[in-house]
Every structure is written in C-alpha cells, then in structure tokens.
Motif scaffolding. Structure first.
Motif, PDB file in Angstrom:
ATOM      1  N   SER A  32       0.837  -1.212   0.000  1.00  8.96           N
ATOM      2  CA  SER A  32       0.000   0.000   0.000  1.00  8.96           C
ATOM      3  C   SER A  32       0.868   1.258   0.000  1.00  8.96           C
ATOM      4  O   SER A  32       0.568   2.225  -0.695  1.00  8.96           O
ATOM      5  N   LYS A  33       1.959   1.234   0.751  1.00  9.11           N
ATOM      6  CA  LYS A  33       2.869   2.384   0.763  1.00  9.11           C
ATOM      7  C   LYS A  33       3.520   2.580  -0.604  1.00  9.11           C
ATOM      8  O   LYS A  33       3.712   3.707  -1.051  1.00  9.11           O
ATOM      9  N   SER A  34       3.842   1.478  -1.266  1.00  8.35           N
ATOM     10  CA  SER A  34       4.506   1.570  -2.570  1.00  8.35           C
ATOM     11  C   SER A  34       3.607   2.199  -3.639  1.00  8.35           C
ATOM     12  O   SER A  34       4.115   2.793  -4.589  1.00  8.35           O
ATOM     13  N   ILE A  35       2.292   2.061  -3.473  1.00 10.41           N
ATOM     14  CA  ILE A  35       1.375   2.669  -4.439  1.00 10.41           C
ATOM     15  C   ILE A  35       0.689   3.909  -3.869  1.00 10.41           C
ATOM     16  O   ILE A  35      -0.236   4.452  -4.467  1.00 10.41           O
ATOM     17  N   LYS A  36       1.130   4.303  -2.669  1.00 15.25           N
ATOM     18  CA  LYS A  36       0.674   5.546  -2.032  1.00 15.25           C
ATOM     19  C   LYS A  36      -0.827   5.578  -1.742  1.00 15.25           C
ATOM     20  O   LYS A  36      -1.516   6.549  -2.041  1.00 15.25           O
ATOM     21  N   VAL A  37      -1.314   4.478  -1.156  1.00 15.55           N
ATOM     22  CA  VAL A  37      -2.681   4.424  -0.637  1.00 15.55           C
ATOM     23  C   VAL A  37      -2.620   3.779   0.744  1.00 15.55           C
ATOM     24  O   VAL A  37      -1.615   3.189   1.120  1.00 15.55           O
ATOM     25  N   SER A  38      -3.694   3.868   1.489  1.00 13.17           N
ATOM     26  CA  SER A  38      -3.699   3.303   2.839  1.00 13.17           C
ATOM     27  C   SER A  38      -3.850   1.779   2.797  1.00 13.17           C
ATOM     28  O   SER A  38      -4.443   1.238   1.850  1.00 13.17           O
ATOM     29  N   PRO A  39      -3.360   1.100   3.819  1.00  9.73           N
ATOM     30  CA  PRO A  39      -3.534  -0.353   3.893  1.00  9.73           C
ATOM     31  C   PRO A  39      -5.014  -0.756   3.890  1.00  9.73           C
ATOM     32  O   PRO A  39      -5.382  -1.753   3.272  1.00  9.73           O
TER      33      PRO A  39
END
Length: 87
Positions: A32-39
C-alpha cells in the motif's frame, strides 16, 4: 448527468496481488505504501468492497508488472450524481 469510469478487481485479482506480495516478500502494508494508498484501502479493493478510479487501478497494475489494467480489473461506469446520494 456525468458518468465516470470505475474499476472493480476481477475474481482472481486478489489472488494475483497476494502472489505478487509473496514473490516480492512484501506485506500488504508495504504494498500500500509503494502505491501511495492506505492499507485499509488496499484491503477494501482486494475484498471487492469498493471500485477504484483508473489512476488507482493503473498504480496497482504497474506495481504488479502487468501490461494492461484489463488483466486485473473490469471497467464500468457510474452516474456521479447517484454515487453522491449513496454516501
């Protein structure tokens, strides 16, 4: 009324994401961090609770090194006015 395109993860889409995470030795949180959205957003996508924009579908598609959004998502249209009424 305006319509917008939305994308729903295919039946085997969550499995494809999970396999990618295993191959990359990556947690769902790291993904999720790698695509810049929340888990929690990734979780909702994987559980098919929400549809996403083309931008988010493309982020996931690229992260999984897929050629096309169509490998993971189906596209539909939604009426923007009706969508606001559902919230």
């Amino acid at each position: 009324m305006a319509t917008k395109r939305v994308y729903q993860l295919m039946a085997d889409g969550a499995e494809k994401i999970e396999l990618h995470l295993l191959r990359e030795n990556m947690t769902q949180t790291e993904f999720s961090k790698s695509i810049k959205v929340s888990p929690s957003y990734v979780s909702q996508i994987m559980n098919k609770k929400i549809k996403v924009t083309a931008k988010t579908a493309l982020k996931i598609t690229r992260a999984l090194h897929k050629e096309s959004i169509r490998e993971l998502f189906t596209m539909s249209t939604e009426n923007e006015k009706e969508e606001h009424l559902l919230k």
